[in-house]
Motif scaffolding. Structure first.
Motif, PDB file in Angstrom:
ATOM      1  N   GLN A 281       6.007   3.630   8.475  1.00 44.33           N
ATOM      2  CA  GLN A 281       5.036   2.556   8.637  1.00 44.33           C
ATOM      3  C   GLN A 281       3.633   3.056   8.332  1.00 44.33           C
ATOM      4  OE1 GLN A 281       7.094   0.966  12.626  1.00 44.33           O
ATOM      5  NE2 GLN A 281       5.433  -0.360  11.900  1.00 44.33           N
ATOM      6  N   SER A 282       2.826   2.157   7.788  1.00 47.37           N
ATOM      7  CA  SER A 282       1.430   2.498   7.546  1.00 47.37           C
ATOM      8  C   SER A 282       0.561   1.261   7.704  1.00 47.37           C
ATOM      9  CB  SER A 282       1.262   3.083   6.139  1.00 47.37           C
ATOM     10  OG  SER A 282       1.588   2.111   5.155  1.00 47.37           O
TER      11      SER A 282
ATOM     12  N   ASN B 296       2.404  -2.364   6.897  1.00 50.18           N
ATOM     13  CA  ASN B 296       3.412  -2.007   5.905  1.00 50.18           C
ATOM     14  C   ASN B 296       4.575  -1.247   6.516  1.00 50.18           C
ATOM     15  OD1 ASN B 296       1.749  -2.767   3.460  1.00 50.18           O
ATOM     16  ND2 ASN B 296       0.399  -1.293   4.444  1.00 50.18           N
ATOM     17  N   CYS B 297       5.750  -1.479   5.956  1.00 48.90           N
ATOM     18  CA  CYS B 297       6.947  -0.774   6.397  1.00 48.90           C
ATOM     19  C   CYS B 297       7.817  -0.501   5.179  1.00 48.90           C
ATOM     20  CB  CYS B 297       7.709  -1.623   7.412  1.00 48.90           C
ATOM     21  SG  CYS B 297       9.287  -0.911   7.933  1.00 48.90           S
ATOM     22  N   SER B 298       8.046   0.769   4.892  1.00 51.90           N
ATOM     23  CA  SER B 298       8.955   1.104   3.787  1.00 51.90           C
ATOM     24  C   SER B 298      10.182   1.787   4.360  1.00 51.90           C
ATOM     25  CB  SER B 298       8.257   2.010   2.767  1.00 51.90           C
ATOM     26  OG  SER B 298       7.945   3.253   3.349  1.00 51.90           O
ATOM     27  N   TYR B 299      11.288   1.662   3.665  1.00 50.40           N
ATOM     28  CA  TYR B 299      12.535   2.207   4.203  1.00 50.40           C
ATOM     29  C   TYR B 299      13.374   2.833   3.099  1.00 50.40           C
ATOM     30  CZ  TYR B 299      14.462  -2.185   2.425  1.00 50.40           C
ATOM     31  OH  TYR B 299      14.821  -3.235   1.614  1.00 50.40           O
TER      32      TYR B 299
ATOM     33  N   LEU C  35      11.890  -1.766  -1.622  1.00 51.36           N
ATOM     34  CA  LEU C  35      12.244  -1.211  -0.310  1.00 51.36           C
ATOM     35  C   LEU C  35      11.070  -1.201   0.665  1.00 51.36           C
ATOM     36  CD1 LEU C  35      14.431   1.843  -1.449  1.00 51.36           C
ATOM     37  CD2 LEU C  35      15.111  -0.544  -1.151  1.00 51.36           C
ATOM     38  N   PHE C  36      10.446  -2.355   0.810  1.00 47.34           N
ATOM     39  CA  PHE C  36       9.393  -2.426   1.819  1.00 47.34           C
ATOM     40  C   PHE C  36       9.274  -3.843   2.344  1.00 47.34           C
ATOM     41  CE2 PHE C  36       5.813  -4.751   0.081  1.00 47.34           C
ATOM     42  CZ  PHE C  36       6.063  -4.758  -1.280  1.00 47.34           C
ATOM     43  N   SER C  37       8.568  -3.909   3.473  1.00 42.97           N
ATOM     44  CA  SER C  37       8.255  -5.191   4.084  1.00 42.97           C
ATOM     45  C   SER C  37       6.816  -5.143   4.562  1.00 42.97           C
ATOM     46  CB  SER C  37       9.184  -5.458   5.270  1.00 42.97           C
ATOM     47  OG  SER C  37       8.792  -6.628   5.965  1.00 42.97           O
TER      48      SER C  37
END
Lengths: 114, 110
Positions: free
Chosen positions: B6-7, B22-25, B70-72
């Motif tokens: 997360q950022s 932000n959330c990348s996975y 691959l993010f939200s």
């Protein structure tokens, strides 16, 4: 880098068995938490601990107990497992504060009670 | 290794500002992306996202998922002091695995 580990990723137990779920954190955090995650119900707090040998009930403590003998370890105990305790169990830890400190989560233990 | 990042880690804004979290996975066999708001003890559920490009809204909060990149993101418009919290995202994957990000601490000043 904070690390929270849980002793098992998957467990299968029978009704009536005693079950121990272990959680260890390596960041010297004072606070530790046990949650269960069920579809449609989100995260629900079972128990938490602010310090060694301290414990407080969360929202759904019935059927569970906990142990915090050492700062880094927080154990969740099911004295007599029942099928409605089939769930994903998540442990978290955070540093001391006003509960708004970031909680770091372990990978979870999926428990199936037959 | 499966991970959720997360950022930013923390963010300070003033009331009325709009924020984007932000959330990348990177997980195996992705299933869904969850957003939570953590104020006191247990985090409270906000959104579950499974399909790309479909925005979910709840009042001033909205979220969208991009499964290709691959993010939200979680958007909060017209922020209020009551929005101050830690916002967590989590990815579910495989059959029933779940991994949380470290969270973004949002502080909204009057």
């Amino acid at each position: 880098d904070v690390k929270v580990t849980q002793s098992s990723r998957y467990l299968v137990k029978r009704t009536g068995e005693k079950v121990f779920l272990e959680c260890v954190q390596d960041m010297d955090h004072e606070n530790m938490f046990w949650y269960r995650q069920d579809p449609g119900l989100g995260l629900r707090l079972i128990y938490f601990s602010y310090d060694v040998k301290m414990k407080e009930k969360g929202d759904i403590p019935e059927g569970y107990s906990v142990s915090r003998e050492k700062k880094e370890r927080f154990s969740l105990i099911l004295e007599s497992a029942s099928t409605n305790q089939t769930s994903m169990y998540l442990c978290a830890s955070s540093s001391a504060g006003n509960h708004q400190e970031t909680q770091y989560f372990g990978p979870g233990t999926r428990l199936l009670v037959l | 290794e499966d991970k959720v990042v997360q950022s930013p880690l923390s963010l300070v804004v003033h009331e009325g500002d709009t924020v984007t979290l932000n959330c990348s996975y990177e997980v195996t066999n992705f299933r869904s992306l969850l957003w939570y708001k953590q104020e006191k003890k247990a985090p409270t559920f906000l959104f579950m996202l499974t399909s790309s490009g479909i925005e979910k809204k709840s009042g001033r909060l909205s979220s969208i998922l991009d499964k290709k990149e691959l993010f939200s993101i979680l958007n909060i418009t017209a922020t209020q002091t009551g929005d101050s919290a830690v916002y967590l995202c989590a990815a579910t994957y495989n059959n029933n695995d779940m991994r949380f990000g470290a969270g973004t601490r949002l502080t909204v000043k009057p």
